[in-house]
Design a protein around this motif. Structure first.
Motif, PDB file in Angstrom:
ATOM      1  N   UNK A 118       8.317  -2.731  -1.102  1.00  0.00           N
ATOM      2  CA  UNK A 118       7.036  -3.414  -1.155  1.00  0.00           C
ATOM      3  C   UNK A 118       6.402  -3.628   0.204  1.00  0.00           C
ATOM      4  N   UNK A 119       7.206  -3.816   1.234  1.00  0.00           N
ATOM      5  CA  UNK A 119       6.653  -4.169   2.533  1.00  0.00           C
ATOM      6  C   UNK A 119       6.358  -2.936   3.378  1.00  0.00           C
ATOM      7  N   UNK A 120       7.334  -2.018   3.491  1.00  0.00           N
ATOM      8  CA  UNK A 120       7.121  -0.883   4.391  1.00  0.00           C
ATOM      9  C   UNK A 120       6.096   0.108   3.860  1.00  0.00           C
ATOM     10  N   UNK A 121       5.872   0.134   2.541  1.00  0.00           N
ATOM     11  CA  UNK A 121       4.858   1.030   1.977  1.00  0.00           C
ATOM     12  C   UNK A 121       3.514   0.337   1.776  1.00  0.00           C
ATOM     13  N   UNK A 122       3.460  -0.960   1.966  1.00  0.00           N
ATOM     14  CA  UNK A 122       2.216  -1.692   1.802  1.00  0.00           C
ATOM     15  C   UNK A 122       1.814  -1.948   0.363  1.00  0.00           C
ATOM     16  N   UNK A 145      -2.152  -7.364  -4.181  1.00  0.00           N
ATOM     17  CA  UNK A 145      -2.889  -8.618  -3.999  1.00  0.00           C
ATOM     18  C   UNK A 145      -4.366  -8.364  -3.713  1.00  0.00           C
ATOM     19  N   UNK A 146      -4.659  -7.323  -2.949  1.00  0.00           N
ATOM     20  CA  UNK A 146      -6.056  -6.965  -2.683  1.00  0.00           C
ATOM     21  C   UNK A 146      -6.781  -6.590  -3.974  1.00  0.00           C
ATOM     22  N   UNK A 147      -6.104  -5.833  -4.852  1.00  0.00           N
ATOM     23  CA  UNK A 147      -6.732  -5.424  -6.118  1.00  0.00           C
ATOM     24  C   UNK A 147      -7.001  -6.629  -7.017  1.00  0.00           C
ATOM     25  N   UNK A 164       9.821  11.102   2.028  1.00  0.00           N
ATOM     26  CA  UNK A 164       9.752  10.263   3.219  1.00  0.00           C
ATOM     27  C   UNK A 164       8.710  10.783   4.199  1.00  0.00           C
ATOM     28  N   UNK A 165       8.515  12.113   4.225  1.00  0.00           N
ATOM     29  CA  UNK A 165       7.501  12.689   5.100  1.00  0.00           C
ATOM     30  C   UNK A 165       6.103  12.416   4.589  1.00  0.00           C
ATOM     31  N   UNK A 166       5.978  12.077   3.303  1.00  0.00           N
ATOM     32  CA  UNK A 166       4.668  11.864   2.708  1.00  0.00           C
ATOM     33  C   UNK A 166       3.942  10.696   3.348  1.00  0.00           C
ATOM     34  N   UNK A 167       4.677   9.764   3.927  1.00  0.00           N
ATOM     35  CA  UNK A 167       4.042   8.576   4.505  1.00  0.00           C
ATOM     36  C   UNK A 167       3.597   8.813   5.944  1.00  0.00           C
ATOM     37  N   UNK A 168       3.884   9.992   6.477  1.00  0.00           N
ATOM     38  CA  UNK A 168       3.526  10.282   7.862  1.00  0.00           C
ATOM     39  C   UNK A 168       2.345  11.232   7.911  1.00  0.00           C
TER      40      UNK A 168
END
Length: 410
Positions: free
Chosen positions: A13-17, A23-25, A172-176
């Motif tokens: 939940x934290x490292x992927x945002x 909460x924003x939605x 894991x590369x998808x987040x970069x």
């Protein structure tokens, strides 16, 4: 009077945002929230868990919020039983219909959790004979029983490792950003993923634009088809016409030698190509008769592979194989997705967005384009495992063919 519902979410939940986006939605849809409980993972691989109370000033607003946050894997803490209502008219859902995500989904019916067949975003859920499947709004018929509201519906986020360590590496590369990694590394990652998917018995879908031909990558793409790494091809009239024009005339519309000016009367050659294929009856007929002897479409026909071409208002001709009815084209694309385990999108925003809309989130995607904003937009809206590659389509395909086809030389 306020309406409230407790929801929960699992994952990184934290490292992927994810938590921040949830909460924003809630706030964007006019609701409010209270975080009741949050357990953070102790190691990098541990998942976190949060319980949140979501509030709204009406039951309908709360239901929309609950459906919206499900795109992030959020589910009601107490799910209840699904509610179904009949569609009142052809092409019209009930007003409070459940709007789907592309995540794996299950529906609680008669005390049992029933998996949804062929998950797809922005559809409804039709219940028939104890089975549940997605249905686009244009295909719903009066009397169809449609799931309404958010009760009794759960979504499941794709697991990170899918089948092997390699898929986890891809995810894991998808987040970069691809700008932070050498293109050669990204190409090798895509190549390894394609090999793995093929080894597992799944198909590879390619969504390709005209730049595949106009950048000079026809030979590389043809080699990939002939080597068995292209099982299904989605594209438009331009991709096929330029490829066939090159096969028939030696060059494509607007493309001459590197030292020549723009080919004169290029439109004439283009429309002559369309006319030649129309006279033959189809692309397949033109290949089987010996009229077309090379190129991407020739290789697809010879290999017995599927292709779906969907047109637009700007098309010349079009070719006889091109779907000019957009709804018929969408149905043909959906039918071709059976067995697809990996998707490569190259230099076509229009068809890539259309494909992303009908793909399950569990199917990994590689998005390749020269425009960084296009890559970002596609990776954000497609798969949970989407890798963006900012690169020239021609150079990417040449490198990929060199990596996957042993005897290929650029």
């Amino acid at each position: 009077m306020r309406f409230h519902e407790q929801v929960e979410v699992h994952g990184h939940l934290m490292d992927t945002g994810v938590l921040a986006r949830v909460l924003d939605d809630v706030l964007a849809y006019g609701g409010d929230y209270r975080v009741d409980k949050i357990d953070l993972g102790r190691t990098h691989d541990d998942e976190s868990h949060a319980v949140i109370t979501v509030g709204a000033d009406s039951a309908s607003t709360l239901a929309r919020i609950l459906m919206r946050v499900q795109v992030h894997g959020v589910n009601k803490l107490v799910s209840g039983e699904a509610v179904t209502r009949p569609a009142e008219a052809d092409g019209v859902f009930p007003e409070d219909f459940y709007s789907t995500t592309n995540l794996e989904t299950v529906v609680h019916l008669g005390g049992q959790w029933v998996p949804v067949e062929h998950p797809e975003m922005d559809c409804g859920l039709i219940v028939s004979g104890g089975r549940v499947r997605t249905v686009p709004v244009a295909d719903v018929r009066a009397g169809d029983m449609i799931v309404c509201g958010a009760d009794g519906v759960k979504v499941v986020l794709p697991v990170a490792d899918h089948s092997t360590r390699l898929h986890g590496e891809f995810a894991s590369m998808s987040f970069s950003s691809s700008a932070a990694r050498p293109q050669a590394v990204l190409v090798k990652t895509v190549a390894r993923q394609i090999r793995e998917i093929k080894a597992e018995g799944y198909q590879v879908l390619w969504v390709a634009g005209r730049a595949v031909v106009s950048t000079g990558a026809s030979r590389a793409m043809t080699a990939l088809v002939e080597a068995g790494f292209v099982d299904v091809l989605f594209g438009g009239n331009a991709l096929a016409t330029l490829d066939l024009e090159r096969a028939l005339f030696g060059n494509s519309f607007g493309l001459g030698s590197p030292h020549s000016r723009r080919v004169q009367r290029g439109n004439e050659q283009h429309i002559r190509t369309v006319n030649t294929i129309r006279r033959a009856g189809s692309i397949r007929a033109a290949v089987e008769s010996g009229l077309v002897t090379e190129g991407i479409m020739h290789a697809m026909v010879k290999a017995g592979k599927s292709f779906v071409l969907v047109g637009s208002v700007r098309d010349d001709g079009p070719l006889p194989d091109v779907h000019t009815d957009i709804l018929a084209g969408q149905r043909a694309m959906r039918a071709a997705l059976r067995g697809v385990g990996f998707t490569v999108m190259v230099a076509t925003t229009l068809h890539s967005v259309a494909t992303g809309n009908i793909l399950p989130a569990s199917v990994p995607v590689a998005c390749v384009d020269m425009n960084p904003s296009t890559v970002t937009g596609l990776t954000d809206r497609t798969s949970a495992h989407a890798l963006g590659v900012v690169a020239d389509a021609g150079l990417f395909l040449e490198q990929l063919a060199t990596e996957l086809v042993p005897d290929y030389r650029a």
